[in-house]
Design an enzyme around this catalytic site. Structure first.
Site, PDB file in Angstrom:
ATOM      1  N   LYS A  36       0.873  -1.167   0.000  1.00  0.00           N
ATOM      2  CA  LYS A  36       0.000   0.000   0.000  1.00  0.00           C
ATOM      3  C   LYS A  36       0.910   1.217   0.000  1.00  0.00           C
ATOM      4  CE  LYS A  36      -4.070   1.976   0.666  1.00  0.00           C
ATOM      5  NZ  LYS A  36      -4.385   2.723  -0.526  1.00  0.00           N
ATOM      6  N   CYS A  73      -2.413  10.106  -6.208  1.00  0.00           N
ATOM      7  CA  CYS A  73      -3.586   9.808  -5.392  1.00  0.00           C
ATOM      8  C   CYS A  73      -4.615  10.931  -5.539  1.00  0.00           C
ATOM      9  CB  CYS A  73      -3.216   9.641  -3.925  1.00  0.00           C
ATOM     10  SG  CYS A  73      -4.666   9.279  -2.908  1.00  0.00           S
TER      11      CYS A  73
END
Length: 178
Positions: free
Chosen positions: A20, A101
């Protein structure tokens, strides 16, 4: 995101494990609901929940030949600090620098702003040049998507008023075009 999930990938037929995207410290991420499966993919506004960089570096040291550590600082200084930490390791893992992101409230996607991307990469060039560059990932999720539940006439995820990143089969045409 967790050691259990990462180990499941290590034990699978996958050739590589990508952690992650890590921030310097543990991050809870956006409020739930923040992920929903859709017919052809998903919509999410996770907000970079993760266990923190050191957690993933510890995992990578145990699975060095199969782990790629993703880093995504909330600011340029975070990225520089994390890359310097990794660079100083005796055996640094392969690194992915996540500049895309779309799900942090108040933070634009660096990867969609070419001038900002150039500024970031110029400031990080000395660190990046210490590592061999093997690939560039050209797409993550497509930001600013929205999915409405027609039965309730409301958005399906809570963060950012229902706006999130679209993933899965939906993004292939955009990925190929770019």
């Amino acid at each position: 995101m967790t050691t259990q999930e990462l180990n499941e990938v290590v034990e699978s037929k996958a050739s590589m494990v990508v952690t992650k995207s890590a921030t310097p410290d543990l991050r809870v991420g956006n409020p739930e609901p923040r992920y929903v499966d859709l017919q052809l993919g998903s919509i999410n506004s996770m907000g970079l929940p993760n266990q923190g960089l050191n957690y993933y570096l510890d995992f990578a040291q145990k699975h060095m030949d199969r782990t790629l550590v993703s880093v995504a600082g909330l600011c340029l200084e975070d990225n520089i600090s994390m890359l310097r930490q990794i660079q100083s390791m005796e055996q640094p893992p392969i690194v992915e620098l996540n500049l895309s992101c779309p799900n942090i409230p108040g933070k634009p996607q660096t990867g969609l702003d070419f001038e900002r991307t150039q500024e970031v990469l110029e400031q990080m060039a000395a660190i990046l040049n210490a590592f061999p560059l093997h690939f560039v990932t050209c797409i993550n999720s497509i930001g600013n998507a929205m999915f409405i539940d027609v039965a309730s006439e409301s958005v399906v995820i809570k963060p950012k008023n229902g706006f999130g990143g679209l993933g899965g089969a939906y993004i292939k045409p955009t990925a190929l075009a770019n």
